[in-house]
Design an enzyme around this catalytic site. Structure first.
Site, PDB file in Angstrom:
ATOM      1  N   ASP A  67      -0.818  -3.949  -4.357  1.00 27.07           N
ATOM      2  CA  ASP A  67      -1.630  -1.964  -3.092  1.00 27.07           C
ATOM      3  C   ASP A  67      -3.259  -2.692  -3.574  1.00 27.07           C
ATOM      4  O   ASP A  67      -3.777  -3.988  -4.049  1.00 27.07           O
ATOM      5  CB  ASP A  67      -1.257  -1.285  -4.341  1.00 27.07           C
ATOM      6  CG  ASP A  67      -1.355  -0.140  -3.461  1.00 27.07           C
ATOM      7  OD1 ASP A  67      -2.070   0.069  -2.590  1.00 27.07           O
ATOM      8  OD2 ASP A  67      -0.534   0.946  -2.961  1.00 27.07           O
ATOM      9  N   GLU A  80      -5.863 -10.915  -2.582  1.00 24.42           N
ATOM     10  CA  GLU A  80      -6.553 -10.177  -1.346  1.00 24.42           C
ATOM     11  C   GLU A  80      -7.964 -10.524  -1.470  1.00 24.42           C
ATOM     12  O   GLU A  80      -9.014  -9.106  -0.647  1.00 24.42           O
ATOM     13  CB  GLU A  80      -5.907  -9.153  -0.091  1.00 24.42           C
ATOM     14  CG  GLU A  80      -4.702  -9.430   0.372  1.00 24.42           C
ATOM     15  CD  GLU A  80      -4.622  -8.256   0.508  1.00 24.42           C
ATOM     16  OE1 GLU A  80      -5.242  -7.807   1.139  1.00 24.42           O
ATOM     17  OE2 GLU A  80      -3.455  -7.765   1.096  1.00 24.42           O
ATOM     18  N   GLU A 123       0.870  -1.022  -0.017  1.00 26.47           N
ATOM     19  CA  GLU A 123       0.174  -0.105  -0.602  1.00 26.47           C
ATOM     20  C   GLU A 123       0.921   0.909  -0.176  1.00 26.47           C
ATOM     21  O   GLU A 123       0.595   2.209   0.542  1.00 26.47           O
ATOM     22  CB  GLU A 123      -1.062  -0.532   1.265  1.00 26.47           C
ATOM     23  CG  GLU A 123      -1.715  -1.665   1.304  1.00 26.47           C
ATOM     24  CD  GLU A 123      -2.713  -1.682   2.639  1.00 26.47           C
ATOM     25  OE1 GLU A 123      -2.607  -1.013   3.323  1.00 26.47           O
ATOM     26  OE2 GLU A 123      -3.967  -2.055   2.019  1.00 26.47           O
TER      27      GLU A 123
HETATM   28  C1  XIL Z   1      -6.756  -7.094   7.451  1.00 25.43           C
HETATM   29  C2  XIL Z   1      -6.532  -8.476   8.120  1.00 25.43           C
HETATM   30  O1  XIL Z   1      -7.614  -9.011   7.919  1.00 25.43           O
HETATM   31  C3  XIL Z   1      -7.253  -7.811  10.049  1.00 25.43           C
HETATM   32  O2  XIL Z   1      -7.743  -8.913  10.279  1.00 25.43           O
HETATM   33  C4  XIL Z   1      -6.608  -7.142  10.329  1.00 25.43           C
HETATM   34  O3  XIL Z   1      -7.354  -6.213  11.658  1.00 25.43           O
HETATM   35  C5  XIL Z   1      -6.055  -6.283   9.169  1.00 25.43           C
HETATM   36  O4  XIL Z   1      -5.855  -6.371   8.240  1.00 25.43           O
HETATM   37  N1  XIL Z   1      -4.828  -5.003   3.221  1.00 25.43           N
HETATM   38  C6  XIL Z   1      -3.719  -5.485   3.638  1.00 25.43           C
HETATM   39  C7  XIL Z   1      -3.821  -7.410   5.096  1.00 25.43           C
HETATM   40  O5  XIL Z   1      -2.888  -5.911   3.115  1.00 25.43           O
HETATM   41  O6  XIL Z   1      -3.196  -6.565   5.737  1.00 25.43           O
HETATM   42  C8  XIL Z   1      -5.804  -6.438   5.797  1.00 25.43           C
HETATM   43  O7  XIL Z   1      -6.072  -7.210   6.676  1.00 25.43           O
HETATM   44  C9  XIL Z   1      -6.141  -6.425   4.453  1.00 25.43           C
HETATM   45  C10 XIL Z   1      -6.080  -4.820   3.995  1.00 25.43           C
END
Ligand code: XIL
Length: 535
Positions: free
Chosen positions: A382, A444, A337
């Site tokens: 990102d 993700e 990010e």
């Molecule tokens: C999130 C997790 O899923 C949660 O459990 C935590 O509290 C916060 O982070 N982008 C990312 C991830 O790169 O690391 C994030 O994960 C979600 C958004």
């Protein structure tokens, strides 16, 4: 596609040895000192042990909650609650969306009073709101001492649809300081479906299919679901800087090891997440020995770079020592990010940027390349890369890095989308980076069924059907782009485990993943695996 022969399926029992924090797979009777035995039909929805931090727990009312190293029911740390002004002030966790309404959950919380305290009664409570009405369900209360850990144990069913659901420990009639440890919430789920094709078989050869996992996914039914369908895992939080190195030079790999051990046992790859990020990174990284913020002078810059290198080297050393040639980590989100299309140079202003300037991204990749070597893929990861402005900004940065000869292997697209995100945008994004010649990963993926700002009061079947068609269309794009894609990872194994249930606001009925709260295949699953099954 590599066939999965999960050791875990052959195993009659999964034994979670809570005390040692180790995961043991065994066909035999559990060892006499083993913790609770979780049958294959049990799903753990919450497992907090405070080894790596607060695990999301917060003070309820005017109180202080902190991690307490050296004082634990199991492992090496617990949670301590002090400075309480009233009996109801305590240690709380937002469990919105975690408890399935109408389903009985087994709840177990270990408590002890702080040394020197007089015996007192502690109580476990769930507070929830429906409309204007707030209800307090007192699950169990018990006399507790400073001498021994006591289990607060209860069966609890959330009566109906509710928001703002908090689980907390409070006291009755005293303001005693108390410790909390080894919180476990489980529910019985139907058998994991064995008559549906493994997800991995639906993906083109060479595209790994992954999911984010945490420790609650490593035992019982979720572990069976995981090893049946996936070829890769990403530790959801366990490899973030705050989890791995909460204080300088203090390493906590237990949570990550649990995930990696399971991966090694079951021949799963691990996608490492993440080395450099503006979130989940402890403040000490950016503070001098005097506790003051680092500046951007040469000494402070050198200190931050040295810390970054030390962080990466310690992880590498740990992986080498524990796994040797079997190290399952094949990729890292080196920088997460970093991009902000609103800035002239396209880079988000964060602490890394403030101290090191725009060159920090290249620095991070150079160090990662030196430390993790040529065997590991190095990604810039990102969100929103499917939106035109963000796509452009990320592409510009990647082009610049490549021109400078920076060792970046690929771009990770988080792909947190919803039903209104045009799938066409995803395709344009994959095309754009294919032209740059970098590898790509969808890191993700989740498809939320509520629109921005919308909070659903149930999970409507028509949205789930629409989501099935959405996933089908995403899968078409994935199939067309298979040669450029290393992997597709979902951000969670089943809906109960989605981070979107509490972010950016409580959304207890958000359902963005392929499997439902009972671990059963949704239309989303069929959209990916066999769209002819979508009505
Ligand atoms: C999130 C997790 O899923 C949660 O459990 C935590 O509290 C916060 O982070 N982008 C990312 C991830 O790169 O690391 C994030 O994960 C979600 C958004």
């Amino acid at each position: 596609m590599r066939r999965l022969v999960p050791a875990v399926l052959a195993s009659a029992l999964l034994v979670l040895v809570v005390a040692s924090g180790l995961l043991v797979l065994s066909d035999d009777e559990p060892a006499p000192d083993a913790g609770p035995v979780l049958e294959q039909r049990t799903s753990t929805v919450l497992a907090a042990d405070f080894e790596g931090g607060l695990d999301g727990w917060e003070a309820l009312g005017p109180a202080r909650v902190e991690q307490r190293p050296g004082d634990a029911h199991g492992g090496a740390a617990s949670l301590v609650t002090t400075a309480r002004a009233e009996a109801w002030n305590g240690a709380a966790l937002d469990v919105t969306g975690l408890l399935t309404p109408g389903t009985e959950h087994a709840v177990s919380v270990w408590v002890r009073l702080a040394p020197g305290s007089e015996p007192a009664d502690l109580q476990l409570t769930v507070r929830h709101r429906t409309g204007d009405e707030t209800t307090h369900d007192h699950l169990v209360s018990q006399a507790v001492t400073a001498d021994a850990w006591t289990e607060l144990r209860a069966a609890y069913t959330l009566p109906g649809a509710a928001e703002d659901v908090d689980m907390y420990v409070e006291s009755l009639g005293s303001l005693t300081d108390f410790l909390v440890d080894d919180v476990l919430v489980t529910k019985e789920t139907p058998p994991v479906q064995t008559d549906v094709p493994p997800l991995a078989d639906a993906f083109p050869d060479g595209v790994e299919v992954g999911t984010a996992v945490a420790r609650q996914d490593l035992v019982g039914a979720p572990a069976e679901l995981l090893t049946r369908h996936f070829t890769m895992v990403t530790p959801e939080n366990a490899l973030k800087p705050a989890s791995v190195q909460p204080r300088e030079g203090e390493w906590t790999f237990e949570r990550a090891d649990e995930v990696l051990d399971l991966a090694v046992e079951n021949d799963l790859r691990v996608y490492g997440h993440t080395l450099v990020w503006h979130r989940s990174t402890p403040d000490w990284f950016f503070e001098g020995p005097d506790g003051e913020p680092l500046g951007d002078g040469p000494e402070d810059r050198a200190l931050l770079l040295a810390r970054l290198e030390a962080h990466m080297r310690a992880i590498r050393t740990h992986l080498d020592e524990r796994y040797g040639d079997a190290d399952p980590v094949w990729a890292w989100d080196v920088v997460n990010e970093a991009v902000d299309p609103e800035q002239d140079d396209g880079l988000r202003r964060n602490e890394w940027y403030r101290v090191l300037g725009p060159g920090y991204v290249a620095d991070a990749f150079r160090i990662a390349d030196e430390v993790f070597g040529e065997d590991t893929l190095l990604f810039l990861n990102d969100y929103d890369t499917e939106s035109p402005a963000k796509r452009q900004a990320v592409a510009d940065i990647v082009r610049r890095l490549l021109d400078e000869g920076v060792p970046i292997d690929g771009v990770g697209h988080q792909m947190h989308v919803n039903l209104t995100t045009p799938v066409h945008r995803i395709e344009v994004t994959l095309d754009t980076f294919a032209e740059l010649g970098v590898r790509q990963a969808i890191t993700e993926l989740d498809v939320s069924i509520s629109a921005t700002g919308e909070v659903l009061d149930r999970t409507p079947p028509d949205r789930l059907a629409e989501q099935g068609r959405y996933y089908r269309d995403v899968m078409d794009v994935v199939t067309r782009h298979a040669p450029e894609l290393e992997s597709v990872s979902f951000w969670g194994l089943y809906d109960t485990r989605s981070w979107l249930r509490t972010w950016p606001r409580d959304r207890p009925f958000e359902a963005p993943l392929l499997f439902d709260d009972d671990l059963q295949a949704k239309p989303a699953f069929w959209g990916v695996v066999d769209p002819s099954r979508l009505g």
